[in-house]
Design an enzyme around this catalytic site. Structure first.
Site, PDB file in Angstrom:
ATOM      1  N   ASN A 305       4.660  -2.314 -18.243  1.00  0.00           N
ATOM      2  CA  ASN A 305       5.894  -2.482 -17.472  1.00  0.00           C
ATOM      3  C   ASN A 305       6.885  -1.336 -17.659  1.00  0.00           C
ATOM      4  O   ASN A 305       7.588  -0.979 -16.719  1.00  0.00           O
ATOM      5  CB  ASN A 305       6.559  -3.832 -17.759  1.00  0.00           C
ATOM      6  N   HIS A 416       8.771 -13.574 -23.398  1.00  0.00           N
ATOM      7  CA  HIS A 416       7.502 -13.389 -22.676  1.00  0.00           C
ATOM      8  C   HIS A 416       6.498 -14.518 -22.911  1.00  0.00           C
ATOM      9  O   HIS A 416       5.288 -14.331 -22.775  1.00  0.00           O
ATOM     10  CB  HIS A 416       6.825 -12.053 -23.019  1.00  0.00           C
TER      11      HIS A 416
HETATM   12 FE   LIG Z   1       6.065  -4.422 -22.154  1.00  0.00          FE
END
Ligand SMILES: [Fe+2]
Ligand SMILES: *[C@@H]1O[C@H](CO)[C@@H](O)[C@H](O)[C@H]1NC(C)=O
Ligand SMILES: *[C@@H]1O[C@H](CO)[C@@H](O)[C@H](O)[C@H]1NC(C)=O
Ligand SMILES: *[C@@H]1O[C@H](CO)[C@@H](O)[C@H](O)[C@H]1NC(C)=O
Ligand SMILES: *[C@@H]1O[C@H](CO)[C@@H](O)[C@H](O)[C@H]1NC(C)=O
Ligand SMILES: *[C@@H]1O[C@H](CO)[C@@H](O)[C@H](O)[C@H]1NC(C)=O
Ligand SMILES: *[C@@H]1O[C@H](CO)[C@@H](O)[C@H](O)[C@H]1NC(C)=O
Length: 632
Positions: A305, A416
């Site tokens: 990301n 997450h």
């Molecule tokens: Fe990450």
């Protein structure tokens, strides 16, 4: 219960040094009798000190500066800031000599590596244009240790322009320095090489050294030391991790994504962490900080990301994205230009070919590197590619099968948590069917290892998942588990889980595909389930709020649990790295080294052995397709 009996039996066998015949008859039934035996691996048993343990280490107030810091991710951890722009650790020469040297490899043939470096400095300003460097050639030369002659190889120069279209950021428009890539083919395996790289005038400079991995046909491949890091960044903690890893002498390093954290910076200043647009100069400083490792050990990187970098430009990835134009203003632009994936020999920097890849390490390990931020569902290029890769694995040639992708499907940290349920709804069965041994992930800035598992339960035929996202980056270590009580409100962290103001239970009712950050969801096919509940049997001590939802006809299920789940082996919210030492075709030793007061201390050390055989699950139609591709 069955599980603990199995565990005891296996530990006893391992302790007694008993080797079980690996050719035990598979209990295949009629449904899966068609499967080739080598589509499956024999189960991996844990042996040694850490075998089948469930260990939780909590945040250490000393490491993050205070007790309060242990319960508040917004309190920066002590000293966990990036080296200042201009600091000697991250500065590069601007006189045309090479810098930021890094090796990528091995390529799938086991004999080829890529050397990459920079020449000159970036150009920054609203009116910067991108000069065409396509015609420019560059050079690198290699010499076997002990030999006299150098062999010169010719390569390519690329550059990229980050042309912000956000009017507030145009003064930060960035033209990269020249990025030089030279493929080094036909290298002898297991051999020290010196190499030199060209400066801006084509003069070969410096003398770097690295050792090629054992190759196909090498007599002695084992022990084979694979380094593991992710989410590394450019703080003093990052360089600690770098030095600890180097001291542990890896032969190759798997870097599970999130490299520079350039996107935490404003486009207008490499020292301003305002996050308003990604500062490409932070990629340059990153490359200098990591050069001591990256120029001496080949790296197998992974797009993640913090490599997406869509800030300030009109570029998005969505569920229909299949390819990109090149070279200006696209997602993964900097990463692709700087870290072409193993196998790339032309069109360096073309992101369309640099999003995922597979390679073979030392003739013994097939590593499949997936990208969970570009579409991965059926009908996408990634799906087609990955299914082919899995189907072509021959376990007789490459007894080890590893997969890396950035976000961890199985971990128990607050941040997450369960972001990967959509991905796993498509890929977990594939991993299981093809007998993936180990799955490497990052993203969560902490450490966690699971037992072999499948669908939230220990399962000796499933992969072990390793979250190694604790390289030292500026966002700091994660500190809390979903099952932990937050003293600020006396509730579990699980109870605070939400996306867009909605709890998992609320989302499950209204928008089951709504869980997780936008950068993850944008790659999802519509309707892909992201809010899923795990069986109560994966939980040690009952189930937590907000997990009291019981769907019709299903057993009691939970989004989180109130203790370390049975599948989690060892978790510790600290920075560190790991070494996976493969010792034979069937034995590996995995050790996680924590950064502890300046030292690297081994805290989780487990031996993995193949014992016995695995039954296979029912094949899906795709797998049958894969089988047809194999026999075609
Ligand atoms: Fe990450
Ligand atoms: C990061 O490094 C600093 C300085 O050495 C140290 O004090 C701190 O504990 C480290 N942080 C972590 C989380 O290891
Ligand atoms: C860009 O730089 C110019 C020249 O220094 C300045 O006049 C202008 O205000 C800047 N633009 C922005 C959006 O900051
Ligand atoms: C997906 O991205 C492509 C290319 O950027 C764009 O043309 C298309 O409109 C997008 N689709 C959706 C549903 O956002
Ligand atoms: C949490 O519980 C403890 C012990 O019961 C109590 O002393 C403390 O005040 C509580 N904290 C909050 C924020 O409610
Ligand atoms: C992509 O997402 C949009 C919006 O959710 C949806 O309408 C479209 O059908 C999707 N397309 C594909 C190919 O999955
Ligand atoms: C169970 O879930 C419902 C719906 O989300 C909620 O209103 C209720 O408070 C929960 N009950 C318990 C005991 O957690």
């Amino acid at each position: 219960m069955a599980y603990s009996r199995l565990v005891l039996a296996l530990s006893a066998l391992a302790l007694a040094g008993v080797v079980v015949n690996a050719d035990v008859q598979l209990h295949a039934d009629d449904d899966d009798a068609w499967l080739r035996k080598d589509f499956r691996r024999n189960m991996i048993a844990e042996a040694g000190n850490a075998a089948y343990k469930h260990e939780t280490v909590h945040c250490d107030p000393k490491a993050v500066g205070s007790v309060a810091g242990c319960f508040d991710q917004n309190i920066p951890a002590v000293g966990n800031i990036d080296y200042k722009f201009g600091a000697p650790q991250v500065s590069y020469p601007t006189d045309g000599s090479p810098w930021g040297v890094h090796l990528t490899g091995p390529y799938p043939d086991g004999r080829t590596y890529l050397v990459s470096w920079y020449v000159g400095a970036p150009t920054i300003g609203a009116s910067v244009m991108r000069p065409d460097v396509c015609g420019l050639k560059t050079y690198a030369a290699v010499r076997k240790a002990g030999a006299k002659g150098w062999t010169k190889h010719t390569g390519s120069v690329v550059n990229y322009l980050r042309a912000y279209t956000d009017p507030a950021l145009v003064n930060g428009t960035y033209l990269s320095p020249q990025i030089h890539h030279v493929v080094l083919p036909h290298l002898d395996p297991n051999t020290f090489y010196y190499y030199q790289v060209a400066d801006m005038n084509g003069q070969l400079m410096g003398e770097y050294r690295f050792k090629t991995l054992p190759g196909p046909g090498s007599k002695s491949v084992y022990p084979l030391r694979v380094g593991l890091i992710a989410d590394v960044g450019q703080t003093v903690n990052s360089s600690d991790t770098r030095d600890h890893l180097m001291a542990n002498k890896p032969q190759v390093v798997i870097l599970v994504g999130d490299n520079s954290y350039a996107d935490n910076y404003g486009a207008l200043s490499p020292d301003d962490l305002d996050g308003s647009g990604t500062n490409q100069q932070r990629w340059d400083t990153y490359q200098q900080l990591w050069q001591p490792l990256f120029s001496t050990v080949p790296i197998l990187n992974c797009a993640a990301n913090h490599e997406l970098e869509t800030e300030g430009i009109p570029a998005v990835i969505n569920n229909t994205t299949t390819s990109f134009s090149f070279p200006t203003n696209y997602p993964f632009q900097s990463y692709s230009a700087r870290f072409p994936v193993p196998g790339t020999t032309s069109n360096f920097g073309d992101i369309t070919q640099n999003l995922y890849y597979s390679t073979i390490i030392a003739g013994k390990v097939k590593l499949i590197t997936m990208n969970n931020y570009v579409p991965f569902h059926k009908g996408t290029p990634q799906y087609q590619w990955a299914m082919k890769e899995f189907a072509s694995v021959d376990r007789k040639m490459t007894p080890w099968l590893f997969v890396q992708f950035h976000a961890p499907p199985y971990h128990t940290y607050f941040t997450h948590y369960k972001e990967m349920d959509c991905f796993m709804s498509i890929w977990e069965d594939v991993f299981y069917e093809y007998g993936v041994d180990l799955v490497f992930n990052g993203h969560v800035h902490a450490y966690e290892r699971t037992h072999p598992m499948y669908k939230y339960k220990p399962d000796s035929c499933g992969p072990i998942y390793i979250t190694i996202g604790d390289g030292g980056n500026v966002e700091g270590p994660y500190r809390n588990f979903v099952d932990e009580i937050n003293p600020n409100n006396n509730k579990t962290y699980c109870e605070a889980l939400q996306t867009g103001g909605k709890s998992p239970v609320a989302l499950a009712a209204s928008n089951p595909s709504g869980w997780g950050p936008g950068y993850q969801r944008q790659a999802h096919a519509p309707g892909c389930p992201t809010v899923t509940f795990q069986p109560a049997t994966s939980v040690d001590n009952g189930i937590l709020v907000p997990s009291n939802m019981t769907a019709a006809g299903q057993p009691a299920m939970g989004f989180c649990q109130n203790s370390q789940p049975t599948w989690s082996a060892h978790r510790d919210p600290s920075f560190g790295h790991a070494i996976l030492e493969l010792q034979s075709d069937s034995v590996a030793r995995f050790s996680w080294y924590k950064n502890l007061e300046g030292n690297a201390v081994s805290m989780d050390d487990v031996v993995l052995e193949r014992l016995g055989a695995c039954a296979s699950r029912m094949p899906s139609s795709e797998m049958m397709m894969g089988r047809r591709m194999m026999s075609a």
